[in-house]
Motif scaffolding. Structure first.
Motif, mmCIF file in Angstrom:
data_model
loop_
_atom_site.group_PDB
_atom_site.id
_atom_site.type_symbol
_atom_site.label_atom_id
_atom_site.label_comp_id
_atom_site.label_asym_id
_atom_site.label_seq_id
_atom_site.Cartn_x
_atom_site.Cartn_y
_atom_site.Cartn_z
ATOM 1 N N ASN A 294 29.963 -1.657 57.050
ATOM 2 C CA ASN A 294 30.766 -1.747 58.272
ATOM 3 C C ASN A 294 31.850 -2.799 58.094
ATOM 4 O O ASN A 294 32.984 -2.631 58.553
ATOM 5 C CB ASN A 294 29.886 -2.138 59.473
ATOM 6 C CG ASN A 294 29.109 -0.972 60.027
ATOM 7 O OD1 ASN A 294 28.008 -0.688 59.577
ATOM 8 N ND2 ASN A 294 29.696 -0.277 60.976
ATOM 9 N N GLN B 99 32.736 10.658 56.250
ATOM 10 C CA GLN B 99 33.275 9.504 56.979
ATOM 11 C C GLN B 99 33.389 8.274 56.082
ATOM 12 O O GLN B 99 34.154 7.348 56.383
ATOM 13 C CB GLN B 99 32.416 9.184 58.209
ATOM 14 C CG GLN B 99 31.031 8.620 57.925
ATOM 15 C CD GLN B 99 29.971 9.687 57.718
ATOM 16 O OE1 GLN B 99 30.264 10.787 57.254
ATOM 17 N NE2 GLN B 99 28.737 9.365 58.081
ATOM 18 N N TYR B 100 32.615 8.256 54.971
ATOM 19 C CA TYR B 100 32.690 7.125 54.040
ATOM 20 C C TYR B 100 33.471 7.464 52.774
ATOM 21 O O TYR B 100 33.548 6.630 51.875
ATOM 22 C CB TYR B 100 31.273 6.657 53.671
ATOM 23 C CG TYR B 100 30.478 6.196 54.866
ATOM 24 C CD1 TYR B 100 30.967 5.188 55.707
ATOM 25 C CD2 TYR B 100 29.248 6.764 55.172
ATOM 26 C CE1 TYR B 100 30.248 4.770 56.811
ATOM 27 C CE2 TYR B 100 28.523 6.350 56.274
ATOM 28 C CZ TYR B 100 29.023 5.354 57.097
ATOM 29 O OH TYR B 100 28.311 4.941 58.196
ATOM 30 N N ILE C 223 24.530 -0.329 62.210
ATOM 31 C CA ILE C 223 25.630 0.620 62.054
ATOM 32 C C ILE C 223 26.343 0.775 63.386
ATOM 33 O O ILE C 223 25.712 0.986 64.421
ATOM 34 C CB ILE C 223 25.115 1.990 61.596
ATOM 35 C CG1 ILE C 223 24.327 1.857 60.282
ATOM 36 C CG2 ILE C 223 26.255 2.983 61.430
ATOM 37 C CD1 ILE C 223 23.645 3.143 59.851
ATOM 38 N N SER C 224 27.657 0.686 63.362
ATOM 39 C CA SER C 224 28.432 0.903 64.593
ATOM 40 C C SER C 224 29.137 2.245 64.515
ATOM 41 O O SER C 224 29.657 2.645 63.475
ATOM 42 C CB SER C 224 29.457 -0.213 64.779
ATOM 43 O OG SER C 224 30.443 -0.190 63.773
ATOM 44 N N ASP C 225 29.120 2.967 65.641
ATOM 45 C CA ASP C 225 29.861 4.212 65.744
ATOM 46 C C ASP C 225 30.441 4.300 67.148
ATOM 47 O O ASP C 225 30.477 3.309 67.884
ATOM 48 C CB ASP C 225 28.978 5.424 65.411
ATOM 49 C CG ASP C 225 27.728 5.502 66.290
ATOM 50 O OD1 ASP C 225 27.735 4.933 67.409
ATOM 51 O OD2 ASP C 225 26.743 6.143 65.866
ATOM 52 N N SER C 226 30.883 5.476 67.522
ATOM 53 C CA SER C 226 31.531 5.638 68.828
ATOM 54 C C SER C 226 30.563 5.406 69.989
ATOM 55 O O SER C 226 30.976 5.131 71.109
ATOM 56 C CB SER C 226 32.134 7.041 68.945
ATOM 57 O OG SER C 226 31.133 8.037 68.754
ATOM 58 N N VAL D 42 34.544 -0.010 58.430
ATOM 59 C CA VAL D 42 34.294 0.679 59.701
ATOM 60 C C VAL D 42 34.697 -0.165 60.913
ATOM 61 O O VAL D 42 35.544 0.244 61.719
ATOM 62 C CB VAL D 42 32.805 1.079 59.829
ATOM 63 C CG1 VAL D 42 32.562 1.771 61.178
ATOM 64 C CG2 VAL D 42 32.377 1.979 58.670
ATOM 65 N N THR D 43 34.072 -1.318 61.080
ATOM 66 C CA THR D 43 34.220 -2.100 62.304
ATOM 67 C C THR D 43 35.554 -2.840 62.349
ATOM 68 O O THR D 43 35.956 -3.484 61.379
ATOM 69 C CB THR D 43 33.069 -3.112 62.426
ATOM 70 O OG1 THR D 43 31.824 -2.431 62.229
ATOM 71 C CG2 THR D 43 33.069 -3.754 63.789
ATOM 72 N N ASN E 299 28.668 12.995 53.624
ATOM 73 C CA ASN E 299 29.057 11.879 54.492
ATOM 74 C C ASN E 299 30.554 11.590 54.335
ATOM 75 O O ASN E 299 30.952 10.526 53.847
ATOM 76 C CB ASN E 299 28.244 10.627 54.140
ATOM 77 C CG ASN E 299 26.765 10.801 54.377
ATOM 78 O OD1 ASN E 299 26.268 10.600 55.489
ATOM 79 N ND2 ASN E 299 26.043 11.184 53.328
#
Length: 361
Positions: free
Chosen positions: A135, A199-200, A71-74, A139-140, A197
């Protein structure tokens, strides 16, 4: 003999036949013991050990694939590979390993070679599969700010490497279609997830590509890699409509599906239709749950651990009831009767298909 008498006898014979069939169905269901059917949970997240797990898995006659997620985040990239590896080493008879891949730094000239090197090491450590997550698509982004889709040509060297090694991919690409819909129905089986959640919840994030765009990229990736064996997690993010899943299974012979965390979507559809889907594609559907442990045992009280085990028991049993009986069942706010799948279908779904997929001896 009069016509009325003949009609009466025909009705009696029909009722007797139906009654006999019903009794046979019930006796088969009653005779079927959950312990006699061997199982592999192909989508599990038992990240941390539990004292009760070995006996629990023995009781359920079950093994599990521990699935890492990148998982990628800030902050950066988060993984749980080391925890899963450690857990598998303590219980090698219970668990198999699935590594993971992410597209962070995809613009770097050595991106593919670094990813392949990492995967090579983790395959040597026991990984039998590699997971790609949502992702990709949601996301990415690359250096240009564009969301990286799973069919991005920069990923192709990795798929070629996995094909050479005969390593399958578990693909959780996209989300249920409800992620792109307003969160206005508490009966939506995904209401709780997107509530917790946001964010999704793509509906709140118009910058996220559409559901159709992500699914099309996923389909294009599958089409471009016919020799890559792919397990589409969560029914390929098409769990709201088994006809959509069937269409892809017909179109792409290299894919399989599993319903982890999407049984609620199945319960919300016509049981006879879902049963026919399982029977038609009985060689291509694998058992998966998304169940697991998310914190170390040392952080839990004895009462919390007992409650956790009890909830796990109830969860696996609820799925068994839905799949093997015609009893009423409720999952994620959806209510329906069970599928009462034939024994041969249950054996394939719970174990045989996974054993073949993982090439177990």
């Amino acid at each position: 003999m009069k016509k009325s008498a003949l009609l009466f006898l025909a009705i009696i014979a029909f009722i007797a036949c139906k009654s006999e069939k019903k009794e046979n169905e019930v006796s088969q269901t009653v005779a079927l013991d959950q312990q006699t059917v061997k199982k592999i949970d192909m989508h599990a997240h038992y990240k941390y050990e539990r004292d009760y797990l070995p006996e629990f898995f023995k009781k359920w006659n079950m093994q599990a694939l521990l699935v890492d997620v990148a998982i990628s985040d800030s902050i950066g990239v988060k993984r749980s590979w080391n925890e899963y590896l450690a857990h598998t080493k303590t219980q090698p008879d219970l668990f198999f390993l699935c590594s993971s891949l992410i597209g962070v730094n995809i613009d770097a000239p050595d991106f593919a070679s670094k990813a392949i090197s990492q995967l090579e090491q983790e395959i040597l450590s026991g990984a039998r599969m590699v997971k790609v997550w949502k992702n990709f698509g949601m996301v990415t982004r690359d250096d240009s700010g564009k969301f990286i889709q799973i069919d991005d040509i920069r990923l192709q060297p990795i798929w070629d490497f996995l094909k050479e090694r005969n390593i399958p991919v578990m693909a959780h690409i996209g989300e249920p279609v409800q992620a792109w819909r307003p969160l206005d129905d508490p009966n939506n089986p995904h209401y709780g997830y997107y509530k917790n959640n946001p964010q999704y919840h793509a509906y709140q994030h118009p910058e996220i590509p559409s559901y159709e765009t992500i699914i099309a990229a996923r389909d294009n990736w599958i089409a471009n890699n016919p020799d890559l064996k792919i397990l589409c997690a969560h029914l390929g993010s098409m769990s709201h409509d088994v006809d959509m899943v069937a269409e892809r299974l017909d179109k792409f012979p290299n894919i399989y599906v599993e319903p982890a965390a999407r049984f609620g979507d199945l319960v919300g559809q016509d049981s006879e239709k879902v049963k026919a889907f399982f029977e038609k594609y009985q060689d291509r559907i694998l058992f998966g749950t998304d169940y697991g442990t998310s914190s170390p045992q040392s952080e839990k009280t004895s009462e919390e651990l007992k409650g956790e085990e009890r909830n796990l028991e109830e969860s696996y049993h609820r799925l068994w009831t839905y799949l093997s009986t015609t009893d009423s069942v409720a999952l994620r706010g959806q209510k329906n009767k069970g599928l009462a799948l034939p024994v041969e279908v249950l054996n394939k779904f719970y174990y045989r298909n996974a054993a073949d997929f993982l090439k177990l001896q």
